[in-house]
Scaffold this active site. Structure first.
Site, PDB file in Angstrom:
ATOM      1  N   SER A 109     -53.479  63.393  18.010  1.00 21.89           N
ATOM      2  CA  SER A 109     -53.610  62.310  17.043  1.00 21.89           C
ATOM      3  C   SER A 109     -55.068  62.203  16.578  1.00 21.89           C
ATOM      4  O   SER A 109     -55.616  63.183  16.057  1.00 21.89           O
ATOM      5  CB  SER A 109     -53.094  60.993  17.643  1.00 21.89           C
ATOM      6  OG  SER A 109     -52.917  60.020  16.635  1.00 21.89           O
ATOM      7  N   GLU A 207     -49.227  67.618  11.584  1.00 24.16           N
ATOM      8  CA  GLU A 207     -48.266  66.605  12.054  1.00 24.16           C
ATOM      9  C   GLU A 207     -48.833  65.243  11.691  1.00 24.16           C
ATOM     10  O   GLU A 207     -50.021  65.108  11.417  1.00 24.16           O
ATOM     11  CB  GLU A 207     -48.035  66.730  13.567  1.00 24.16           C
ATOM     12  CG  GLU A 207     -49.261  66.491  14.439  1.00 24.16           C
ATOM     13  CD  GLU A 207     -49.558  65.031  14.737  1.00 24.16           C
ATOM     14  OE1 GLU A 207     -48.626  64.201  14.686  1.00 24.16           O
ATOM     15  OE2 GLU A 207     -50.727  64.709  15.001  1.00 24.16           O
ATOM     16  N   HIS A 276     -46.274  63.180  17.327  1.00 23.82           N
ATOM     17  CA  HIS A 276     -45.925  61.864  17.866  1.00 23.82           C
ATOM     18  C   HIS A 276     -44.423  61.821  18.127  1.00 23.82           C
ATOM     19  O   HIS A 276     -43.666  61.141  17.421  1.00 23.82           O
ATOM     20  CB  HIS A 276     -46.328  60.770  16.880  1.00 23.82           C
ATOM     21  CG  HIS A 276     -47.804  60.661  16.649  1.00 23.82           C
ATOM     22  ND1 HIS A 276     -48.518  61.587  15.905  1.00 23.82           N
ATOM     23  CD2 HIS A 276     -48.704  59.731  17.056  1.00 23.82           C
ATOM     24  CE1 HIS A 276     -49.793  61.228  15.867  1.00 23.82           C
ATOM     25  NE2 HIS A 276     -49.928  60.107  16.558  1.00 23.82           N
TER      26      HIS A 276
END
Length: 305
Positions: A109, A207, A276
């Site tokens: 992330s 992502e 995620h």
């Protein structure tokens, strides 16, 4: 590339929060997972600090990071959570310290910014994988995601195929090269900085979470207009969670991917459970990889030595 040493049972891992606030109780819930792997856990001095939406000031978070990098007893740093804030202290990171003390760095992330900066400044292979407070402490953290930590104890060639999840080919071909990337919106935030993501002749992973299709469209358009997408050898599309549009009329996220990647001239596959999501397929960034649309496989060489 520099490969960190593998872990052994009895080793100590450090846990620190380089970005958003990390709930100490959630961190504590995740510690038994590592203890069951035979590891000891040492928390950073400032791991539960609060400074606005950050886990302490930039200096406090940087201090925890440097302390753990320099500590010879800590063999890996597993980050507590992402959120936002890693990019704020990357200009102050002592990259020579990191280069001289190569160890496992694990997170994803917002950690994408730190992964990118460290790889491009030092050549260290780092790991994109689930973190303590945001993932491991949650009740839906699954056996498969936990098993991905085994690659830290033994050099392991990773193979992703449709045995794990359905995969969709956007443009056909085979390629190989260094695997780089991570969170798409964070990668965009590196543009125009000294830590701008280098995609040339590499396989790019993207992502994200919580970005509507028009936002993903905008980010991919920036990569296209800047010439970045033309530089990559292949593209791995990981999980894009919670992307449902709130607009009355919208493309789906799959239609956006088709628009940008169906005739790009390099192999592109989507559907990877990287991001995620659970299960979470963890990968070494900076390692050598092979991507083939003919057998729908991503093969990644080991990230530790």
């Amino acid at each position: 590339m520099i490969f960190p040493n593998r872990l052994c049972k009895g080793d100590t891992i450090g846990v620190m929060a380089p970005a958003g606030l990390a709930d100490l109780e959630d961190i504590k819930k995740a510690i038994p997972f590592f203890e069951n792997l035979g590891l000891c856990v040492q928390l950073g001095q400032h791991v539960d600090n609060v400074y606005g939406y950050l886990a302490g000031t930039d200096q406090e978070r940087l201090e925890d990071f440097h302390d753990m990098v320099a500590n010879p007893n800590i063999k890996a740093i597993i980050f507590a959570r992402g959120g936002y804030g890693t990019g704020r202290f990357v200009p102050s990171v002592n990259y020579e310290l990191v280069r001289c003390n190569p160890k496992i760095l694990w997170g994803y992330s917002d950690i994408t910014y730190l992964h990118t900066a460290i790889r491009q400044q030092t050549g260290l292979v780092t790991f994109h994988g689930p973190m303590l407070a945001s993932d491991i402490a949650k009740p839906h953290f699954d056996y498969f995601s936990g098993s991905m930590f085994k690659q830290l104890f033994q050099p392991t060639c990773l193979i992703y195929s449709e045995y794990i999840s359905p995969l969709y080919v956007h443009d056909a071909g085979e390629t190989e090269g260094q695997l780089v990337g991570g969170n798409l919106s964070v990668l965009l935030s590196t543009m125009g900085t000294p830590y701008e993501i280098d995609m040339k002749d590499k396989i790019l992973l993207i992502e994200d979470i919580g970005e509507e299709p028009y936002r993903v469209d905008s980010m991919l358009n920036q990569l296209k207009m800047s010439g970045k997408l033309r530089e990559a050898r292949g593209i791995v599309i990981g999980d894009f969670a919670n992307t449902e549009s709130k607009l009355k009329h919208s493309f789906t996220i799959e239609e956006v991917f088709n628009d940008y990647f169906s005739n790009i001239g390099i192999p592109v596959i989507s559907g990877f459970k990287i991001g995620h999501c659970f299960p979470h397929f963890s990968i070494p960034l900076g390692a050598y990889a092979k991507l083939s649309t003919y057998n729908k496989q991503l093969i990644i060489e080991p990230g530790v030595r």
